[in-house]
Every structure is written in structure tokens, then in C-alpha cells.
Scaffold this active site. Structure first.
Site, PDB file in Angstrom:
ATOM      1  N   CYS A  85       0.844  -1.191   0.000  1.00 21.72           N
ATOM      2  CA  CYS A  85       0.000   0.000   0.000  1.00 21.72           C
ATOM      3  C   CYS A  85       0.885   1.249   0.000  1.00 21.72           C
ATOM      4  O   CYS A  85       1.870   1.308   0.747  1.00 21.72           O
ATOM      5  CB  CYS A  85      -0.895   0.005   1.241  1.00 21.72           C
ATOM      6  SG  CYS A  85      -2.081   1.366   1.278  1.00 21.72           S
ATOM      7  N   HIS A 104     -10.218   0.974   1.384  1.00 17.05           N
ATOM      8  CA  HIS A 104      -9.700   2.307   1.722  1.00 17.05           C
ATOM      9  C   HIS A 104     -10.833   3.299   1.977  1.00 17.05           C
ATOM     10  O   HIS A 104     -10.756   4.096   2.906  1.00 17.05           O
ATOM     11  CB  HIS A 104      -8.804   2.863   0.602  1.00 17.05           C
ATOM     12  CG  HIS A 104      -7.357   2.479   0.714  1.00 17.05           C
ATOM     13  ND1 HIS A 104      -6.598   2.692   1.841  1.00 17.05           N
ATOM     14  CD2 HIS A 104      -6.525   1.907  -0.189  1.00 17.05           C
ATOM     15  CE1 HIS A 104      -5.355   2.259   1.634  1.00 17.05           C
ATOM     16  NE2 HIS A 104      -5.293   1.771   0.410  1.00 17.05           N
ATOM     17  N   HIS A 150      -9.256  -4.016  -2.324  1.00 13.19           N
ATOM     18  CA  HIS A 150      -8.258  -3.230  -1.579  1.00 13.19           C
ATOM     19  C   HIS A 150      -8.654  -1.755  -1.588  1.00 13.19           C
ATOM     20  O   HIS A 150      -8.577  -1.078  -0.560  1.00 13.19           O
ATOM     21  CB  HIS A 150      -6.872  -3.426  -2.218  1.00 13.19           C
ATOM     22  CG  HIS A 150      -5.752  -2.630  -1.607  1.00 13.19           C
ATOM     23  ND1 HIS A 150      -4.680  -3.217  -0.976  1.00 13.19           N
ATOM     24  CD2 HIS A 150      -5.528  -1.289  -1.558  1.00 13.19           C
ATOM     25  CE1 HIS A 150      -3.846  -2.267  -0.538  1.00 13.19           C
ATOM     26  NE2 HIS A 150      -4.339  -1.084  -0.891  1.00 13.19           N
ATOM     27  N   GLU A 151      -9.138  -1.285  -2.761  1.00 11.67           N
ATOM     28  CA  GLU A 151      -9.504   0.139  -2.865  1.00 11.67           C
ATOM     29  C   GLU A 151     -10.806   0.447  -2.141  1.00 11.67           C
ATOM     30  O   GLU A 151     -10.919   1.475  -1.463  1.00 11.67           O
ATOM     31  CB  GLU A 151      -9.625   0.553  -4.339  1.00 11.67           C
ATOM     32  CG  GLU A 151      -8.367   0.345  -5.167  1.00 11.67           C
ATOM     33  CD  GLU A 151      -7.104   0.794  -4.460  1.00 11.67           C
ATOM     34  OE1 GLU A 151      -6.074   0.124  -4.627  1.00 11.67           O
ATOM     35  OE2 GLU A 151      -7.128   1.774  -3.685  1.00 11.67           O
TER      36      GLU A 151
HETATM   37  O1  LIG Z   1      -4.551   1.448  -2.469  1.00 12.89           O
HETATM   38  C1  LIG Z   1      -3.706   1.372  -3.390  1.00 12.89           C
HETATM   39  N1  LIG Z   1      -2.419   1.434  -3.150  1.00 12.89           N
HETATM   40  O2  LIG Z   1      -2.036   1.585  -1.893  1.00 12.89           O
HETATM   41  C2  LIG Z   1      -1.409   1.405  -4.231  1.00 12.89           C
HETATM   42  C3  LIG Z   1      -0.254   0.489  -3.941  1.00 12.89           C
HETATM   43  N2  LIG Z   1      -0.663  -0.895  -3.784  1.00 12.89           N
HETATM   44  C4  LIG Z   1      -0.957  -1.633  -4.868  1.00 12.89           C
HETATM   45  O3  LIG Z   1      -0.993  -1.182  -5.974  1.00 12.89           O
HETATM   46  C5  LIG Z   1      -1.248  -3.063  -4.596  1.00 12.89           C
HETATM   47  C6  LIG Z   1      -0.210  -3.967  -4.472  1.00 12.89           C
HETATM   48  C7  LIG Z   1      -0.495  -5.295  -4.224  1.00 12.89           C
HETATM   49  C8  LIG Z   1      -1.789  -5.747  -4.087  1.00 12.89           C
HETATM   50  C9  LIG Z   1      -2.817  -4.838  -4.215  1.00 12.89           C
HETATM   51 CL1  LIG Z   1      -4.428  -5.371  -4.041  1.00 12.89          CL
HETATM   52  C10 LIG Z   1      -2.558  -3.500  -4.467  1.00 12.89           C
HETATM   53 CL2  LIG Z   1      -3.826  -2.335  -4.589  1.00 12.89          CL
HETATM   54 NI    NI Z   2      -3.563   0.953  -0.570  1.00  6.77          NI
END
Ligand SMILES: O=CN(O)CCNC(=O)c1cccc(Cl)c1Cl
Ligand code: NI
Length: 187
Positions: free
Chosen positions: A114, A161, A157-158
Site C-alpha cells: 500500500c 480504503h 483493496h480500494e
Molecule cells: O490502495 C492502493 N495502493 O495503496 C497502491 C499500492 N498498492 C498496490 O498497488 C497493490 C499492491 C499489491 C496488491 C494490491 Cl491489491 C494492491 Cl492495490
Molecule cells: Ni492501498
């Protein structure tokens, strides 16, 4: 243009807030924000620009990470197979909502990272393997899409957030690399 300086880090209270829905159709300000978020992701995946702008790579971004407590997310996940571009996803979602999800669970074999977390947090982040998501686009049109595998993981994941949830909240502290039977490991 969004750079790493615009991204708030863990400990900042906004990351733990439940973000607010945005008006539909999105305002010009929210449309511009969404466009900037998507462009950031594209820049972060471009070796030259990422180097130039000192960007960490990302496949998703949520407005709260920019200290904007709004239900806006951007995802830019290139298809692993160039012959099948439709397997990737690149869009901005306003007021995204998980309508339903599979009982089957999945996780990324390499765990998650993240941009708001300046440390490695090892462990499997177990999520739904497939989800049905509704959202509005920049024009205010409603969409309902089914996602699976990597695309589903990233969107979850988003959406976490905008609900004040961090990926490591899902990791079993006692046994971060333990996997229940039936959890699909996505490599
Ligand atoms: O919220 C977004 N971020 O924090 C951006 C950086 N992380 C990634 O791109 C990322 C990396 C691995 C697994 C997932 Cl699921 C994601 Cl989302
Ligand atoms: Ni993130």
C-alpha cells in the site's frame, strides 16, 4: 499532477475514516480528481516516469489516500495477456459498492502492499475470489460489473480504503502465512 508527496501515510486519521458518497453526476472537481488518480497509476507503471517522479508502483488508488474523504477509487490493472486486453481493468469508480461476492476466497501469493504503508507487511490478505460491483462513471452512468482474480483483489483493496480499512487488517497476526482450505492463491 499527483506525486508521492500527496499520499498520506498510516497514522493519518483520514485513512481510518469512512469516506462520504459523492454527488452523481460527479462534479467537475471530482471528475478532475478521478482523472488525476488514474494518470498517477499510469505514471507509476511507466518505468521512465516512475523513475523521474520517484513514484512507487500502484495498480489502484483511493481518494482518502490523498486526504480526500470521498468514495472515489481508480484502478489500472493491465491485462497479463496482451492478446486479451479485456482481462485488465482501467477505470475510475464513483460510489463503488460490492453488491455480492463469492463464498470462495482468494489471496495474492505475494501478499499486498500500500502506498500509504511505508513498510513490508508479510502475510496473506484473504478476500472474496469474485465480486459484483456497481459504480458510477465520470458521466454519471451506472455500471454493474463482475470481477475475479487479480482485478477483484485490487478493487476490494480500494473499496477497503474508502471504508477506513487497511490491507493488513485482514492478516492473521498469529499466523500470517496460514491458509484455510479452499482459498485460491493468485500468483
Ligand atoms: O490502495 C492502493 N495502493 O495503496 C497502491 C499500492 N498498492 C498496490 O498497488 C497493490 C499492491 C499489491 C496488491 C494490491 Cl491489491 C494492491 Cl492495490
Ligand atoms: Ni492501498
Amino acid at each position: 499532477m499527483i506525486t508521492m508527496d500527496d499520499i498520506i501515510r498510516e497514522g493519518h486519521p483520514t485513512l481510518r475514516d469512512v469516506a462520504k458518497e459523492v454527488p452523481i453526476p460527479p462534479t467537475a472537481e471530482d471528475v478532475a480528481l478521478g482523472k488525476e488518480m488514474l494518470q498517477f497509476l499510469k505514471n507509476s507503471q511507466d518505468p521512465v516516469k516512475a523513475e523521474e517522479l520517484h513514484l512507487r508502483g500502484g495498480v489502484g488508488l483511493a481518494a482518502p489516500q490523498l486526504d480526500s474523504s470521498k468514495r472515489i477509487i481508480a484502478v489500472h490493472v493491465p491485462s497479463v495477456d496482451p492478446e486479451k486486453p479485456e482481462n485488465g481493468i482501467s477505470t475510475v469508480m464513483y460510489n463503488p459498492k460490492v453488491l455480492s461476492h463469492s463464498v470462495q476466497e482468494a489471496c495474492l501469493g505475494e501478499g499486498e502492499g500500500c502506498l500509504s504503508v511505508d513498510r513490508e507487511v508479510p502475510g496473506y490478505v484473504v478476500r472474496a475470489a469474485r465480486i459484483t460491483v456497481s459504480y458510477y462513471d465520470a458521466e454519471g452512468e451506472k455500471h454493474k460489473i463482475r470481477l475475479k482474480n487479480y482485478n477483484a483483489i485490487v478493487v476490494q483493496h480500494e473499496i477497503d480504503h474508502i471504508n477506513g480499512i487497511m490491507f493488513y487488517d485482514h492478516i492473521d497476526e498469529k499466523n500470517p502465512l496460514q491458509l484455510k482450505d479452499g482459498v485460491l492463491v493468485i500468483e
